[in-house]
Design an enzyme around this catalytic site. Sequence first.
Site, PDB file in Angstrom:
ATOM      1  N   SER A  55       0.831  -1.206   0.000  1.00  0.00           N
ATOM      2  CA  SER A  55       0.000   0.000   0.000  1.00  0.00           C
ATOM      3  C   SER A  55       0.873   1.266   0.000  1.00  0.00           C
ATOM      4  O   SER A  55       1.666   1.460  -0.915  1.00  0.00           O
ATOM      5  CB  SER A  55      -0.963  -0.034   1.183  1.00  0.00           C
ATOM      6  OG  SER A  55      -1.999   0.903   1.017  1.00  0.00           O
TER       7      SER A  55
ATOM      8  N   ASP B 205      -5.924  -3.606  -2.130  1.00  0.00           N
ATOM      9  CA  ASP B 205      -4.891  -3.245  -1.153  1.00  0.00           C
ATOM     10  C   ASP B 205      -4.213  -4.471  -0.540  1.00  0.00           C
ATOM     11  O   ASP B 205      -4.868  -5.382  -0.032  1.00  0.00           O
ATOM     12  CB  ASP B 205      -5.546  -2.415  -0.046  1.00  0.00           C
ATOM     13  CG  ASP B 205      -4.526  -1.697   0.817  1.00  0.00           C
ATOM     14  OD1 ASP B 205      -3.679  -2.370   1.424  1.00  0.00           O
ATOM     15  OD2 ASP B 205      -4.586  -0.454   0.888  1.00  0.00           O
TER      16      ASP B 205
END
Length: 725
Positions: free
Chosen positions: A56, A202
């Site tokens: 991320s 993510d």
Amino acid sequence: MTLLVSLPVAASNTVAERPRVGLVLSGGGAKGMAHVGVLRVLEEMNIPVDMVVGTSAGSAVGALYASGMSVAEIEQRFIKLDWLSSFRDDPGRAYKPVRRKQGEWRFPVTPGLGVSLDGLHLGAGIISGQNLGFILNELTRSAALVENFDRLPIPFRAVATDLETGDMVELGSGNLATAVRASMSIPGVYAPVSLDGRLLVDGGIANNLPVSVAREMGADIIIAVDITDTLMGPDELREAFSVFGQLTTIMTRRNADQQLDMLGEQDVLIRPDLEGQGSADFYNAPLLFELGASGAREHAVDLNALVVSNEAWQAYRSRLASADHSAGLVARIEVEHDRRLGRDFLRERIRQKIGEPLDVEALEADLKRIYGLGYYEIVSYSLSPSPDGTVLEIKVQEKSWGPNYLSFGLNYEDNFDGDTRFNLAASLRMTELNELGAEWQTGLQLGTEPRIRTQWYQPLDYGYERFLVTGVEYSRDTFSVYDAGGERVAELDVAFRQADVGLGTELGGNAEARFTYARGYANVDKQIGTAVAPEGAVHQGNVSLQLVHDSLDDAFFPRDGAFAGIRGRLEREDLGSDRHFDAVTGMVLGTDSWRGFTLTGLLYAHAVTRGEAGIENAVRLGGFRRLSAYAPGQITGESAVMGSVYASQAFGGPIVPWFAGMGLETGNAWESFSDADWNSSVRSWSIFAGVDTFLGPVQIATAYSNKDNWAAYLNIGFSFTQLFY
């Protein structure tokens, strides 16, 4: 193959003489900028990194560092970055065609809602990630031609999650910006990234601190930077948002703790003290840098074992700086085929020339204009090497909820003196109806000013340079008539019915010319008070020529740009009209901002140059920002002039900005333009304050005129351009 994972080859002889250091950076939203502070300390201590793995936000920082960008440059890029734009898909009003801008103030709310025979559809995320893609392309431009991430100056992996299975996915090849985009795709916020048949989101869901990936890459010693949120206590779990956040934290904290168990005695775990910092605090970059640096300095003793000599450090930095994977001459342009619109539709809009260096600024502007058409969820580009040079590939992803879209609008004006206008509007736009991109739009407005219009827009070429528009329209408006003393003496409802056909051409990205023939009639439906208009229908038939330039950055509260429009209209018996007159309408608006202070100037004029237009064609001033101290329609005539200037100051943060300011308006309306003079003009001073919303600014204002008139307003959704249209 994008998911290729291979072991890196030793970068230099110095690596064989020391432990191989793997840097692992966790996810954490804006708090990921603390990673940059850690990198600064590592460079200050002469600690080389042999591989980087990130999840991320950690993948974004890691990708920049792995591509050879210096810490100082990363810091400057993050400080200057417009973070708010990464949470918007709209590239800006400047990139939309003028035809979109004309009706934008009526239907400003576009919630990503599609409609088809089987019902309503939504996109896979609140944000498609269009602007985020441009940002990441720009940040990783120096590594645009790298297809295997082991060939970066520092070998790199980004970690994402397979949305279907929940499995961790290592991204070790492909397009670097796309890999980072996938790793950062927060479910429900950003739409998933489709890559090699997988939908990726993510990486924090599967592995927020990917120590295991660094081990597999051959790291002897790991420096892990963990910014994963800690779990909240029972006293903090009192609201829905905190409960939802806790569920997310449980998921990421659990897999991060599993990875922490893999650390050995020689590994270094850095946990910066980020108490009080949130995942959305993107504008606290300098503070987050320092907090990360402080966290790293607390482990200076542990890190000291990894320090190399100045000579070895300089050799390491020189190797990173010497890597150059930037694009050369463009040898070929490939356009991903689109099933609804032809390839020529896209290629016609790309100005990049084959055999010339890549012009990133012009390319992104072209892609933003393609996106501004409203057909695509994502419009992006990628570069790849070939024996002949760089291959530029244009990629588009059609909206999964298209090609028919709903939009909405609301307009409200109340002068607290019995004159209230309230309208709700909705529009259905059906797009991509043929290879040239025809559209059919129908808009309905209900309220004090009901209106319905349906029109067909037909481009005459792939580039949209020439087009045909035909439509039919019904509207009804209420006219108030005042005597010389300002007393209302009559009120009448007038209904308009019209059919029109127009031929136009685009003049660059922000201008167009349009020639239109319109045929219809106006009819007084109801008249109260003094009779001021004849009963029955007044037939209308006219031709008009209109030139418009619109580069305003916002339809409602512009802070930059200009609007200029002029329209000539000829009403003739031979065209089906009961009237015989010529009229000219013009408007110029300019605005600019500096440090939150905005200055806007406007000049509007309408003149009947020959004949008599009749009351149904009269110009009506008065009302909010139309000589605000007067009631709507209190200043009426066949010709009118108004000039105004407004100054305002913005306050608050980027999420909920509010503003306050003052304005001066002057002008009047006359039965004949020859009667216009400065001595007969009226002036209106106003002060206002408001908050900018998705519906447009919500404003309160009070105004006073030189004729001792007072007025107060609550207004939602006023647009300067509606004065012209």
